[in-house]
Every structure is written in structure tokens, then in C-alpha cells.
Design a protein around this motif. Structure first.
Motif, PDB file in Angstrom:
ATOM      1  N   SER A  39      -0.109  -1.548   2.084  1.00 12.59           N
ATOM      2  CA  SER A  39       1.093  -1.087   1.375  1.00 12.59           C
ATOM      3  C   SER A  39       1.887  -0.074   2.198  1.00 12.59           C
ATOM      4  O   SER A  39       3.034   0.205   1.877  1.00 12.59           O
ATOM      5  CB  SER A  39       0.726  -0.494   0.017  1.00 12.59           C
ATOM      6  N   TYR A  41       2.837  -0.757   5.075  1.00  6.86           N
ATOM      7  CA  TYR A  41       3.770  -1.659   5.726  1.00  6.86           C
ATOM      8  C   TYR A  41       4.847  -2.138   4.740  1.00  6.86           C
ATOM      9  O   TYR A  41       6.019  -2.183   5.079  1.00  6.86           O
ATOM     10  CB  TYR A  41       3.007  -2.846   6.304  1.00  6.86           C
ATOM     11  N   ASP A  42       4.419  -2.507   3.517  1.00 11.72           N
ATOM     12  CA  ASP A  42       5.346  -3.012   2.496  1.00 11.72           C
ATOM     13  C   ASP A  42       4.736  -2.767   1.118  1.00 11.72           C
ATOM     14  O   ASP A  42       3.582  -3.096   0.883  1.00 11.72           O
ATOM     15  CB  ASP A  42       5.574  -4.510   2.716  1.00 11.72           C
ATOM     16  N   ASN A  44       5.098  -4.314  -1.565  1.00 12.49           N
ATOM     17  CA  ASN A  44       4.742  -5.541  -2.288  1.00 12.49           C
ATOM     18  C   ASN A  44       3.251  -5.857  -2.202  1.00 12.49           C
ATOM     19  O   ASN A  44       2.744  -6.630  -3.001  1.00 12.49           O
ATOM     20  CB  ASN A  44       5.549  -6.725  -1.747  1.00 12.49           C
TER      21      ASN A  44
END
Length: 90
Positions: A39, A41-42, A44
Motif C-alpha cells: 500500500s 506503492y498504491d 488500492n
């Protein structure tokens, strides 16, 4: 699918001991010990959609949701048919 999971695991054998430690997502990681490291990193990667159908390949859900740690230690006794194990499962 319903029982889908992804995991990474590392093993190390030392004499009569066999160690393993891993991280799992999905069904195997349903305990959710900590925040998903992906998470960072992203965001989602924090959410995993629930899917009630079986047999589908949902690559969009790989490594998503809260993960759990799992591992264990196995000891091979001098008597060949007997080994002792301690495990922690997510």
C-alpha cells in the motif's frame, strides 16, 4: 475464487530443524496482522473485493487486502517416522 490466496514463503534447514516464514494474502491471510506493505506503492492494495464465485482467475485481486504472517519449525527426531512440528497460521 472464494478460497484464493497468494503467499511468499522462505525455508531454511539447519541440522534436524526446518524453519519456514511467510506472508499471505486472501483466504490464508484473513487474520490481517498488519497493513499491506504494497500500500506504500498504491492505496488500492489495502482493499480486497470479496468474490463468491469459484473458478474465476481474478488477477486484479492478487496481493490485495491485509496480509498475515505464517511459519513454523519442524524437528526431525532420531526415529525416522517421527517429526515434531510447531506452526503459526494466518
Amino acid at each position: 475464487g472464494l478460497f484464493s490466496s497468494e503467499y511468499f514463503v522462505a525455508n531454511k534447514r539447519y541440522k534436524n530443524l526446518d524453519f519456514s516464514l511467510g506472508i499471505a494474502w486472501g483466504y490464508l491471510g484473513n487474520r490481517g496482522d498488519f497493513r499491506n506493505p504494497l500500500s506504500y506503492y498504491d492505496d488500492n492494495y489495502n482493499n480486497r473485493r470479496s468474490n463468491s464465485s469459484a473458478g474465476d482467475v481474478n488477477t486484479g485481486m492478487y496481493f490485495r487486502g491485509p496480509p498475515s504472517l505464517f511459519g513454523g519449525v519442524a524437528y526431525q527426531t532420531p526415529w525416522e517416522p517421527l517429526s515434531l512440528k510447531i506452526e503459526l497460521e494466518g
